[in-house]
Motif scaffolding. Structure first.
Motif, PDB file in Angstrom:
ATOM      1  N   THR A 280       0.809  -1.316   0.225  1.00  0.00           N
ATOM      2  CA  THR A 280      -0.187   0.004  -0.011  1.00  0.00           C
ATOM      3  C   THR A 280       0.641   1.304  -0.003  1.00  0.00           C
ATOM      4  OG1 THR A 280      -0.128  -0.095   2.437  1.00  0.00           O
ATOM      5  CG2 THR A 280      -2.073  -1.112   1.383  1.00  0.00           C
TER       6      THR A 280
ATOM      7  N   GLU B 274       2.102   2.232  -9.636  1.00  0.00           N
ATOM      8  CA  GLU B 274       1.167   3.481  -9.483  1.00  0.00           C
ATOM      9  C   GLU B 274      -0.007   3.293 -10.733  1.00  0.00           C
ATOM     10  OE1 GLU B 274       1.056   8.383  -9.393  1.00  0.00           O
ATOM     11  OE2 GLU B 274       2.719   7.509 -10.489  1.00  0.00           O
TER      12      GLU B 274
ATOM     13  N   ALA C 121      -2.198   0.336  -9.325  1.00  0.00           N
ATOM     14  CA  ALA C 121      -2.883   0.876  -8.234  1.00  0.00           C
ATOM     15  C   ALA C 121      -3.966   1.900  -8.457  1.00  0.00           C
ATOM     16  CB  ALA C 121      -1.797   1.437  -7.085  1.00  0.00           C
ATOM     17  N   ASN C 122      -3.712   2.640  -9.497  1.00  0.00           N
ATOM     18  CA  ASN C 122      -4.955   3.495 -10.004  1.00  0.00           C
ATOM     19  C   ASN C 122      -5.981   2.666 -10.514  1.00  0.00           C
ATOM     20  OD1 ASN C 122      -4.266   6.264  -9.039  1.00  0.00           O
ATOM     21  ND2 ASN C 122      -2.483   6.332 -10.767  1.00  0.00           N
TER      22      ASN C 122
ATOM     23  N   ARG D 102      -6.673  -0.085  -6.952  1.00  0.00           N
ATOM     24  CA  ARG D 102      -6.886   0.408  -5.389  1.00  0.00           C
ATOM     25  C   ARG D 102      -7.601   1.706  -5.421  1.00  0.00           C
ATOM     26  NH1 ARG D 102      -2.370  -1.989  -2.714  1.00  0.00           N
ATOM     27  NH2 ARG D 102      -2.891  -4.167  -2.694  1.00  0.00           N
ATOM     28  N   ILE D 103      -8.665   1.812  -6.108  1.00  0.00           N
ATOM     29  CA  ILE D 103      -9.419   3.096  -5.891  1.00  0.00           C
ATOM     30  C   ILE D 103     -10.643   2.501  -5.337  1.00  0.00           C
ATOM     31  CG2 ILE D 103     -10.640   5.119  -6.861  1.00  0.00           C
ATOM     32  CD1 ILE D 103      -7.595   5.172  -7.102  1.00  0.00           C
ATOM     33  N   ASP D 104     -11.048   3.278  -3.976  1.00  0.00           N
ATOM     34  CA  ASP D 104     -12.376   2.779  -3.475  1.00  0.00           C
ATOM     35  C   ASP D 104     -13.468   3.124  -4.389  1.00  0.00           C
ATOM     36  OD1 ASP D 104     -14.932   3.658  -1.847  1.00  0.00           O
ATOM     37  OD2 ASP D 104     -13.794   1.923  -0.862  1.00  0.00           O
TER      38      ASP D 104
ATOM     39  N   GLN E  31     -11.679   7.202  -3.300  1.00  0.00           N
ATOM     40  CA  GLN E  31     -10.511   7.501  -2.441  1.00  0.00           C
ATOM     41  C   GLN E  31      -9.394   6.428  -2.958  1.00  0.00           C
ATOM     42  OE1 GLN E  31      -9.471   9.764   0.196  1.00  0.00           O
ATOM     43  NE2 GLN E  31     -11.520  10.723  -0.802  1.00  0.00           N
ATOM     44  N   LYS E  32      -8.153   6.885  -2.875  1.00  0.00           N
ATOM     45  CA  LYS E  32      -6.913   5.981  -3.100  1.00  0.00           C
ATOM     46  C   LYS E  32      -6.593   5.178  -1.860  1.00  0.00           C
ATOM     47  CE  LYS E  32      -4.703   8.629  -6.815  1.00  0.00           C
ATOM     48  NZ  LYS E  32      -3.386   9.255  -7.393  1.00  0.00           N
ATOM     49  N   ASN E  33      -6.361   3.949  -1.849  1.00  0.00           N
ATOM     50  CA  ASN E  33      -6.239   2.926  -1.082  1.00  0.00           C
ATOM     51  C   ASN E  33      -4.661   2.489  -1.075  1.00  0.00           C
ATOM     52  OD1 ASN E  33      -8.727   2.728  -0.014  1.00  0.00           O
ATOM     53  ND2 ASN E  33      -9.323   1.373  -1.532  1.00  0.00           N
TER      54      ASN E  33
END
Length: 607
Positions: free
Chosen positions: A225, A243, A246-247, A250-252, A257-259
């Motif tokens: 994370t 990145e 994750a974009n 890993r976005i709620d 929101q970014k996690n």
């Protein structure tokens, strides 16, 4: 005419920043889409623009993906490197060049074939914009190669349409440039050449991907994370890949929101400090760097080792020492990584050999860091990290759960009378830890890099210090059972060969080259340090062992001798350190010469 299919090396010589990367990449991917195994090598300078750059493609129906010495086809588009480009061609090879200007007599060779194409002249009436003409030179020679090598033209045009989807005004002129080159080859040249390609099924379900991209994706899947990093070639794309993925992953979905957190630090020391701080707080965290960064990070790595804090460091190795050759590959950080920092310090090190192992080891390293409460270093290199390679597909078991190791929660602490952060209660050398804020009263401990007792209290007691160091050594023995084990193949030969990382890529071909000479060896691919028991056994079972690696000082050989206290004369170094990846030809030549010089017995046929 004798025709050879799917077996050649082609090299493109261009000027850095000329837009050639797109065309050269399409060439490799077109063959890949035709089911032909290919391996690419981007040989580029460490400045931004203007110096020579080369792009090499190994085409092999047999699936040999290591570098092969000698070039069969040279696409020479840089006047400044023509002398060495012509010299690199094998006898009988083909020189493709722009003959809008004649080739100097001093560059001519009687033992090669010249293929002159007036690219600049042909494009002059087709495209009025000089910048456009310059860019389309690359697409034109790609079209000519399609005709010369029998590449399926619809595969290439389809790639152009895909690449410029959404920029439709670029599709038509690119395809027109392709057709200009192909038509010239068909009308005026002896097309197709005796070297050709044809559709194959040897790729199977493999994918084509860079190791750094695989590492970034594997880190996301592995639960990272936090990524803190400082840019350095050739590691930067690990953080960029993290990145990117994750974009995407890993976005709620509800809040947006970014996690995850990605931080470009002011230097390498700050980057590893942030990673260690995040690890201490319970976040899975990592950084990526290269040799100079490992040097700067060594002090903090020692802190994480002694304070027992999880951290993961990706070292994408390049040629050193100092700045060295930033855009050339090497395996020269083995000892620096294994013993990073001062004092009696050892770190687990993983050695991926393929993009799939980069993906797998990214998640494994995060598990190991938590389980062992220590830094884990993953040693890739520029060859693997920054080049597209054939790889088995990535796999992830959705039932897999992260191994967070020995972490006490509030209920656990309530059941305990006293918490000893550095107590070894299980006999594996690993203490229990807590995350900050777990309990309002219990579980807190002071983290320091100075000597302490089992309860994290500062002390300079000789007995307490020695107990702590011996416990860390016991943890090291535990680590040897948890890291990826070596892969061993053989039938009980008296001679063996050991290798690791990208040295594994040319090894199958090297062994095939040695076999007709009666040289057969058992093989051991080292995948991690500390070495497992099977590595010790392999050394004990063989009279002579070649240790193949890409550095001057035989660092893996040194590590083996140091850890196992084995006879140095048994381990014969085979070292290559010129900045390119080691070739099967080099391995074959050096082992064959050693057999000859030392009169080692060879296998003979029995009729």
């Amino acid at each position: 005419m004798s025709v050879s299919y799917n077996d050649f090396v082609i090299r493109f010589a261009n000027v850095n920043g000329s837009g050639s990367a797109s065309a050269n990449g399409m060439f490799a991917k077109a063959l890949f889409r035709m089911g032909i195994p290919v391996a690419t090598r981007n040989i580029f300078p460490s400045n931004i623009q203007g110096l020579p750059t080369w792009f090499e493609v190994r085409v092999s129906e047999q699936g040999y993906l290591g570098r092969r010495e000698g070039v069969d086809i040279m696409v020479a588009m840089n006047a400044e490197t023509l002398v060495e480009d012509v010299a690199s061609l094998k006898p009988g090879g083909y020189l493709l060049y722009d003959n809008s200007k004649p080739l100097a007599k001093t560059l001519r060779r009687d033992d090669i074939n010249e293929i002159g194409i007036p690219i600049a002249t042909m494009l002059l009436p087709q495209f009025s914009d000089p910048k456009q003409r310059s860019l389309f030179k690359n697409i034109t020679y790609l079209g000519a190669l399609a005709g010369l090598l029998n590449i399926e033209f619809d595969v290439i045009t389809g790639m152009v349409s895909t690449q410029y989807k959404g920029k439709d005004d670029l599709i038509e002129p690119n395809i027109r440039a392709l057709e200009i080159g192909r038509q010239y080859a068909v009308d005026y040249l002896a097309a197709p050449l005796p070297i050709q390609v044809r559709r194959s099924d040897q790729v199977g379900d493999r994918i084509m991907v860079e190791g750094n991209m695989a590492a970034g994706l594997g880190s996301v899947y592995g639960g990272a994370t936090v990524c803190a990093w400082y840019p350095i070639t050739p590691s930067t794309s690990v953080a960029e890949a993290f990145e990117l993925h994750a974009n995407r992953l890993r976005i709620d979905r509800d809040s947006g929101q970014k996690n995850f957190a990605i931080i470009q630090a002011e230097d390498e020391l700050a980057a590893i400090g942030m990673v260690i701080g995040a690890g201490w707080n319970g976040a899975r965290s990592f950084t990526a760097t290269s040799g100079p960064g490992v040097s700067l990070m060594s002090e903090f790595l020692g802190l994480a080792y002694f304070a027992e804090i999880p951290a993961v460091l990706w070292d994408i190795q390049r040629a050193g020492p100092s700045t060295g050759m930033p855009t050339r590959t090497q395996q020269s950080d083995v000892l620096a990584a294994a013993y990073a920092s001062h004092g009696d310090t050892k770190h687990p090190v993983l050695f991926p050999a393929t993009p799939k192992e980069c993906f797998d080891f990214a998640a494994d390293a995060l598990d190991l860091a938590d389980r062992l409460q220590t830094p884990i270093l993953v040693l890739s290199d520029l060859e693997l990290g920054m080049n597209d390679s054939l790889s088995e597909p990535f796999e992830w078991d959705d039932a897999r759960r992260y191994d967070r190791g020995k972490v006490l929660d509030a209920d656990d602490l309530d059941k305990m009378e006293v918490f000893g952060r550095y107590l070894d209660v299980d006999g594996d050398g690993i203490g229990f830890r807590t995350y900050p804020g777990t309990h309002p009263e219990k579980g807190a401990f002071f983290t320091r890099g100075t000597s302490r007792d089992e309860f994290a209290a500062y002390t300079e007691s000789e007995e307490a210090y020695q107990r702590n160091m011996e416990r860390l050594l016991k943890k090291w023995e535990t680590a040897a059972t948890l890291v990826p084990q070596a892969e061993i193949e053989g039938t009980g030969n008296s001679v063996g060969v050991m290798y690791y990382g990208t040295t594994a890529t040319p090894m199958p071909e090297a062994l095939d080259l040695l076999a007709p000479e009666g040289i057969q060896m058992d093989a051991c691919r080292i995948r991690a340090f500390p070495f497992g028991a099977n590595v010790r056994d392999f050394i004990g079972q063989h009279d002579v062992i070649f240790v193949v690696e890409q550095n001057r000082d035989a660092q893996m050989r040194t590590l083996l001798i140091n850890e196992f206290d084995c006879d140095p004369n048994k381990l014969v170094p085979v070292t290559y350190y010129a900045g390119m990846s080691i070739s099967a030809d080099f391995i074959h030549r050096h082992i064959s010469e050693y057999y000859q010089a030392n009169k080692l017995p060879r296998l003979t046929e029995v009729q």
